[in-house]
Design a protein around this motif. Structure first.
Motif, PDB file in Angstrom:
ATOM      1  N   PRO B 243      58.601  -9.336  22.598  1.00 36.65           N
ATOM      2  CA  PRO B 243      58.765  -8.094  21.836  1.00 36.65           C
ATOM      3  C   PRO B 243      57.447  -7.744  21.137  1.00 36.65           C
ATOM      4  O   PRO B 243      56.840  -8.636  20.517  1.00 36.65           O
ATOM      5  N   VAL B 244      57.036  -6.524  21.305  1.00 36.75           N
ATOM      6  CA  VAL B 244      55.769  -6.101  20.663  1.00 36.75           C
ATOM      7  C   VAL B 244      55.986  -4.794  19.913  1.00 36.75           C
ATOM      8  O   VAL B 244      56.930  -4.048  20.204  1.00 36.75           O
ATOM      9  N   GLU B 245      55.104  -4.545  18.975  1.00 39.92           N
ATOM     10  CA  GLU B 245      55.125  -3.267  18.267  1.00 39.92           C
ATOM     11  C   GLU B 245      54.012  -2.410  18.864  1.00 39.92           C
ATOM     12  O   GLU B 245      52.876  -2.884  18.994  1.00 39.92           O
ATOM     13  N   ALA B 246      54.354  -1.201  19.289  1.00 38.20           N
ATOM     14  CA  ALA B 246      53.370  -0.374  19.984  1.00 38.20           C
ATOM     15  C   ALA B 246      53.062   0.876  19.175  1.00 38.20           C
ATOM     16  O   ALA B 246      53.934   1.410  18.495  1.00 38.20           O
ATOM     17  N   MET B 247      51.807   1.298  19.250  1.00 33.83           N
ATOM     18  CA  MET B 247      51.446   2.597  18.666  1.00 33.83           C
ATOM     19  C   MET B 247      50.317   3.190  19.490  1.00 33.83           C
ATOM     20  O   MET B 247      49.633   2.472  20.232  1.00 33.83           O
ATOM     21  N   THR B 248      50.177   4.498  19.378  1.00 40.94           N
ATOM     22  CA  THR B 248      49.110   5.160  20.121  1.00 40.94           C
ATOM     23  C   THR B 248      47.943   5.376  19.170  1.00 40.94           C
ATOM     24  O   THR B 248      48.095   5.998  18.116  1.00 40.94           O
ATOM     25  N   VAL B 249      46.788   4.841  19.519  1.00 40.81           N
ATOM     26  CA  VAL B 249      45.582   4.996  18.700  1.00 40.81           C
ATOM     27  C   VAL B 249      44.461   5.498  19.595  1.00 40.81           C
ATOM     28  O   VAL B 249      44.129   4.846  20.589  1.00 40.81           O
ATOM     29  N   GLU B 250      43.936   6.670  19.275  1.00 38.97           N
ATOM     30  CA  GLU B 250      42.787   7.253  20.001  1.00 38.97           C
ATOM     31  C   GLU B 250      43.012   7.230  21.515  1.00 38.97           C
ATOM     32  O   GLU B 250      42.204   6.709  22.285  1.00 38.97           O
ATOM     33  N   GLY B 251      44.134   7.743  21.952  1.00 43.00           N
ATOM     34  CA  GLY B 251      44.398   7.900  23.379  1.00 43.00           C
ATOM     35  C   GLY B 251      44.667   6.613  24.113  1.00 43.00           C
ATOM     36  O   GLY B 251      44.562   6.549  25.327  1.00 43.00           O
ATOM     37  N   ALA B 252      45.019   5.547  23.415  1.00 43.35           N
ATOM     38  CA  ALA B 252      45.335   4.276  24.093  1.00 43.35           C
ATOM     39  C   ALA B 252      46.523   3.636  23.387  1.00 43.35           C
ATOM     40  O   ALA B 252      46.754   3.866  22.206  1.00 43.35           O
ATOM     41  N   ILE B 253      47.283   2.817  24.178  1.00 40.39           N
ATOM     42  CA  ILE B 253      48.413   2.115  23.576  1.00 40.39           C
ATOM     43  C   ILE B 253      47.908   0.803  23.003  1.00 40.39           C
ATOM     44  O   ILE B 253      47.272   0.013  23.691  1.00 40.39           O
ATOM     45  N   GLN B 269      53.153   9.176  30.210  1.00 40.72           N
ATOM     46  CA  GLN B 269      54.133  10.046  29.567  1.00 40.72           C
ATOM     47  C   GLN B 269      55.322   9.246  29.031  1.00 40.72           C
ATOM     48  O   GLN B 269      55.733   9.393  27.891  1.00 40.72           O
ATOM     49  N   ALA B 270      55.840   8.372  29.905  1.00 42.39           N
ATOM     50  CA  ALA B 270      57.033   7.604  29.547  1.00 42.39           C
ATOM     51  C   ALA B 270      56.751   6.691  28.354  1.00 42.39           C
ATOM     52  O   ALA B 270      57.560   6.576  27.427  1.00 42.39           O
ATOM     53  N   ALA B 271      55.559   6.060  28.372  1.00 41.21           N
ATOM     54  CA  ALA B 271      55.214   5.158  27.290  1.00 41.21           C
ATOM     55  C   ALA B 271      55.062   5.923  25.984  1.00 41.21           C
ATOM     56  O   ALA B 271      55.540   5.486  24.927  1.00 41.21           O
ATOM     57  N   ALA B 272      54.425   7.070  26.060  1.00 40.92           N
ATOM     58  CA  ALA B 272      54.216   7.872  24.853  1.00 40.92           C
ATOM     59  C   ALA B 272      55.552   8.262  24.236  1.00 40.92           C
ATOM     60  O   ALA B 272      55.739   8.222  23.019  1.00 40.92           O
ATOM     61  N   LYS B 273      56.538   8.596  25.109  1.00 41.08           N
ATOM     62  CA  LYS B 273      57.855   9.007  24.628  1.00 41.08           C
ATOM     63  C   LYS B 273      58.551   7.841  23.923  1.00 41.08           C
ATOM     64  O   LYS B 273      59.096   7.983  22.832  1.00 41.08           O
ATOM     65  N   ALA B 274      58.471   6.669  24.546  1.00 33.82           N
ATOM     66  CA  ALA B 274      59.119   5.493  23.966  1.00 33.82           C
ATOM     67  C   ALA B 274      58.480   5.120  22.638  1.00 33.82           C
ATOM     68  O   ALA B 274      59.168   4.725  21.689  1.00 33.82           O
ATOM     69  N   ILE B 275      57.154   5.248  22.570  1.00 34.35           N
ATOM     70  CA  ILE B 275      56.461   4.909  21.323  1.00 34.35           C
ATOM     71  C   ILE B 275      56.843   5.897  20.232  1.00 34.35           C
ATOM     72  O   ILE B 275      57.097   5.529  19.085  1.00 34.35           O
ATOM     73  N   GLY B 276      56.950   7.181  20.631  1.00 29.75           N
ATOM     74  CA  GLY B 276      57.342   8.210  19.675  1.00 29.75           C
ATOM     75  C   GLY B 276      58.724   7.948  19.112  1.00 29.75           C
ATOM     76  O   GLY B 276      59.022   8.305  17.968  1.00 29.75           O
ATOM     77  N   GLU B 277      59.599   7.286  19.887  1.00 26.98           N
ATOM     78  CA  GLU B 277      60.967   7.051  19.444  1.00 26.98           C
ATOM     79  C   GLU B 277      61.129   5.781  18.620  1.00 26.98           C
ATOM     80  O   GLU B 277      62.233   5.379  18.276  1.00 26.98           O
ATOM     81  N   GLY B 278      60.035   5.055  18.364  1.00 22.78           N
ATOM     82  CA  GLY B 278      60.173   3.873  17.517  1.00 22.78           C
ATOM     83  C   GLY B 278      59.096   2.843  17.744  1.00 22.78           C
ATOM     84  O   GLY B 278      58.553   2.294  16.798  1.00 22.78           O
ATOM     85  N   GLY B 279      58.758   2.601  18.985  1.00 18.37           N
ATOM     86  CA  GLY B 279      57.608   1.730  19.227  1.00 18.37           C
ATOM     87  C   GLY B 279      57.934   0.274  19.402  1.00 18.37           C
ATOM     88  O   GLY B 279      57.040  -0.552  19.544  1.00 18.37           O
ATOM     89  N   ALA B 280      59.249  -0.105  19.396  1.00 16.61           N
ATOM     90  CA  ALA B 280      59.578  -1.504  19.671  1.00 16.61           C
ATOM     91  C   ALA B 280      59.701  -1.687  21.170  1.00 16.61           C
ATOM     92  O   ALA B 280      60.692  -1.296  21.758  1.00 16.61           O
ATOM     93  N   LEU B 281      58.679  -2.227  21.797  1.00 20.39           N
ATOM     94  CA  LEU B 281      58.659  -2.371  23.249  1.00 20.39           C
ATOM     95  C   LEU B 281      58.696  -3.842  23.628  1.00 20.39           C
ATOM     96  O   LEU B 281      58.694  -4.740  22.801  1.00 20.39           O
ATOM     97  N   MET B 282      58.757  -4.061  24.960  1.00 18.19           N
ATOM     98  CA  MET B 282      58.780  -5.404  25.500  1.00 18.19           C
ATOM     99  C   MET B 282      57.586  -5.535  26.419  1.00 18.19           C
ATOM    100  O   MET B 282      57.384  -4.717  27.318  1.00 18.19           O
ATOM    101  N   LEU B 283      56.772  -6.583  26.188  1.00 20.59           N
ATOM    102  CA  LEU B 283      55.615  -6.846  27.032  1.00 20.59           C
ATOM    103  C   LEU B 283      56.004  -7.937  28.021  1.00 20.59           C
ATOM    104  O   LEU B 283      56.619  -8.934  27.647  1.00 20.59           O
TER     105      LEU B 283
END
Lengths: 276, 367
Positions: B243-253, B269-283
């Motif tokens: 489990p990772v915390e994701a955010m978009t910084v300067e055009g990169a995840i 696109q898909a990643a940006a949407k998921a990050i916008g909805e909370g940012g708890a992703l799985m690596l």
């Protein structure tokens, strides 16, 4: 060392005890084998002296008794055929079909067979057979025996079939067999040991039964051996031991023969060794 | 040979739904594996193709013909059962020839054909034996011979190798692969063993709780698993998930987790949407894509050494993180690996998988 001896004596003690119990059970059987050949047999155990067949000669001259053995055979074979076919087909259906409530049916049948049939039901059975006009027919006796034995036979056989993987018949059907073909080619040979058990069990049951034929039959030439054996009692009710012993030996031969035949031809065993 | 089509097929047993609205197309000559854990509906699906179960709703076609309500005997199919279902009262010759017997072939002809097939499967010398007198591997080949003895539209396999020991299983698997190359048969093969599915299938349908989660060629399933479930199920050892915390910084995840260091990933696109909805992703990273860090790498994950298993041509090194999650690396070397208590793995970002909070794969740019 002490431990060794105590184990040694425990074994001896155990063997002695087992021998005594074994002898107790063997005595009646030895009597059963010796008495028929003893012209002066009594209830005590005695080695025949001289060894004679005279008891058998007298028994064979008793037409009623010999006819009884034939009638017993008729009832037993007739009943066994009905029970064997009926129980096999019914148990197969109860085991394999998806009928709703089949479990309830099975248990109700078992309840009926063990509680309702038997001596308690003799009066209604007599009335039913009487109103069917079947009193004093072999058919009535066979029918009542089959009715009484079928539920238990079905129950035993259903359990047996439940233990056999469905994949036998499924593989036959996938390979192109109709349900009827798969039953006769594959299922029936596999459940045959169970059917054999049912056949032997119902044969022995009918063979030794007294009450049902005694009540449903009238004419003496239709009575089975279990009833005919009473012709070897004197008018006062005391048994004529010599003749009784000879007849009892004759009476038990078919059952012994059946066991020997079945274990030689089929064996009381399963086709083992297939891992599931 | 023929194709098999599932059209919105559902199968319920009382309250339990075994197969939920499955649609699936199996092409002519394809070898499709239904892969999943027990109770996922794969065997029920297979049995519906065979006609041993009837769908509650939906339609099944074989070779373009609707067979939904047809009896198994009218489907021209073959099936190999998990328990082999060899008839214990018939010898091997009669077992193998049974399908020909019900087709009314004469005894000489069907025994001749049984011998041919048995010779191919190297059980020709056993034809007089009873099934109880041969080994498990030979029983398996006998049941295969019975399936191959007559022409079929589709060959069905219900975990045919699961009762064999490991060595025999590999041998039988290789043989099935060879057979498929030889005959080009249409086959549906049920298994819970991902290695079997990878080795045999032209396409794998991964199933979970009565649904098909992903239906794709094996390499695609391996490279781009559709969900964390698939990622976890396919691969040995399974994919490492964190489990990772994701955010978009300067055009990169940017991904953040304890002990993890990773460069920015290109935003999709898909990643940006998921990050916008909370940012708890799985690596996710596969064990074979991890290496022991020598120092100075950008992309690393570290923890304390948990296990170091030398398997001969490869080693499995497992580290445990502070949150008790474990990460396993598969290192291809026959040298003994010497490690300190503190272990750091390194990886290439092109091997990184990202999954959204619902477990679905987030395609990265360039996919």
């Amino acid at each position: 060392m002490g431990d060794y001896f105590s184990r040694y004596f425990t074994r001896i003690g155990f063997s002695v005890l087992a021998s005594i119990i074994g002898a107790l059970f063997a005595l009646p059987l030895i009597w059963f084998l010796f008495a028929p050949f003893n012209a002066r047999a009594e209830l005590g155990l005695a080695i025949p002296d001289p060894f004679t067949l005279s008891n058998f000669v007298t028994v064979f001259n008793n037409a009623f008794a010999i006819r009884g053995l034939w009638n017993s055979l008729l009832h037993s074979v007739g009943g066994v055929i009905l029970v064997g076919i009926g129980a096999t087909l019914a148990a197969y259906a109860l085991s394999r079909s998806n009928l709703p409530g089949k479990r309830a049916v099975t248990y109700t049948l078992l309840l009926f067979s063990s509680v309702v049939s038997g001596s308690a039901a003799m009066v209604p059975i007599f009335l039913i057979i009487n109103s069917m006009g079947l009193i004093d027919t072999h058919f009535a006796v066979i029918l009542v025996f089959a009715g009484g034995l079928l539920p238990t036979a079905m129950f035993i056989l259903r359990d047996f079939i439940d233990g056999i993987p469905r994949s036998y018949e499924e593989s036959a059907m996938v390979a192109g067999a109709s349900p009827v073909q798969s039953f006769f080619d594959v299922a029936l040979p596999v459940i045959r040991p169970g059917v054999v058990v049912i056949v032997v069990w119902s044969f022995v049951n009918i063979w030794g039964s007294f009450l049902i034929p005694f009540i449903l039959l009238r004419s003496s030439d239709k009575m089975p051996a279990a009833v005919a054996i009473y012709s070897f009692y004197s008018e006062a009710g005391t048994p004529i031991v010599t003749l009784l012993a000879a007849y009892a030996l004759l009476y038990s031969l078919p059952v012994i023969g059946l066991y020997l035949f079945v274990s030689w031809r089929f064996g009381f065993r399963f086709f083992g060794g297939i891992k599931a | 040979m023929a194709s098999v089509v599932f059209n919105n097929v559902t199968k319920t047993f009382g309250e339990f739904t075994a197969v939920k609205d499955v649609s699936l197309e199996i092409g002519d000559g394809e070898f499709v594996c239904l892969l999943g854990p027990s109770g996922c509906g794969k065997t029920t699906s297979l049995r519906m193709i065979a006609g041993l179960e009837t769908p509650t709703s939906g339609r099944i076609e074989i070779g373009g013909v609707d067979v939904t309500m047809k009896h198994p005997k009218d489907r021209q199919i073959s099936m190999v059962f998990q328990d082999y279902a060899l008839y214990p009262h018939m010898n091997l010759a009669d077992n193998i020839a049974y399908p020909l017997k019900v087709r009314g072939e004469a005894e000489a002809k069907r025994h001749g054909r049984a011998r041919e097939v048995a010779d191919i499967l190297k059980i020709g010398h056993l034809l007089d034996r009873m099934p109880s007198q041969i080994s498990g591997g030979q029983q398996q080949r006998t049941s295969l011979a019975r399936a191959l003895v007559y022409p079929s539209q589709v060959y069905l396999f219900d975990e045919p190798l699961s009762n064999l020991d490991a060595k025999l299983r590999l041998e039988a698997r290789g043989f099935l692969n060879h057979l498929q190359r030889d005959m080009g048969m249409t086959a549906v093969y049920v298994t819970h063993d991902q290695a079997e599915a990878m080795a045999l299938a032209t396409r794998i349908a991964v199933m979970d709780e009565g649904r098909i989660v992903q239906y794709a060629p094996p390499i695609e399933i391996y490279r781009r698993p559709a969900t964390t479930f698939v990622a976890n199920f396919v691969g040995n050892p399974p994919m490492n998930l964190l489990p990772v915390e994701a955010m978009t910084v300067e055009g990169a995840i940017r991904l953040k987790a304890e002990g993890l260091s990773i460069e920015g990933l290109p935003v999709s696109q898909a990643a940006a949407k998921a990050i916008g909805e909370g940012g708890a992703l799985m690596l996710g990273i596969r064990p074979e894509h991890l290496a022991i860090a020598s120092g100075g790498e950008v992309n690393t994950i570290s923890g304390s050494l948990f296990a170091n298993e030398n398997m001969g041509p490869e080693s499995l090194v497992t580290l445990e993180r502070q949150d008790a999650a474990r990460f396993t690396a598969r290192i291809f070397t026959d040298d003994e690996i010497r490690l300190d208590q503190r272990v750091t793995f390194t990886f290439n970002v092109s091997h990184v998988h990202l999954f959204g909070p619902d477990g679905a794969r987030l395609p990265l740019d360039g996919e």
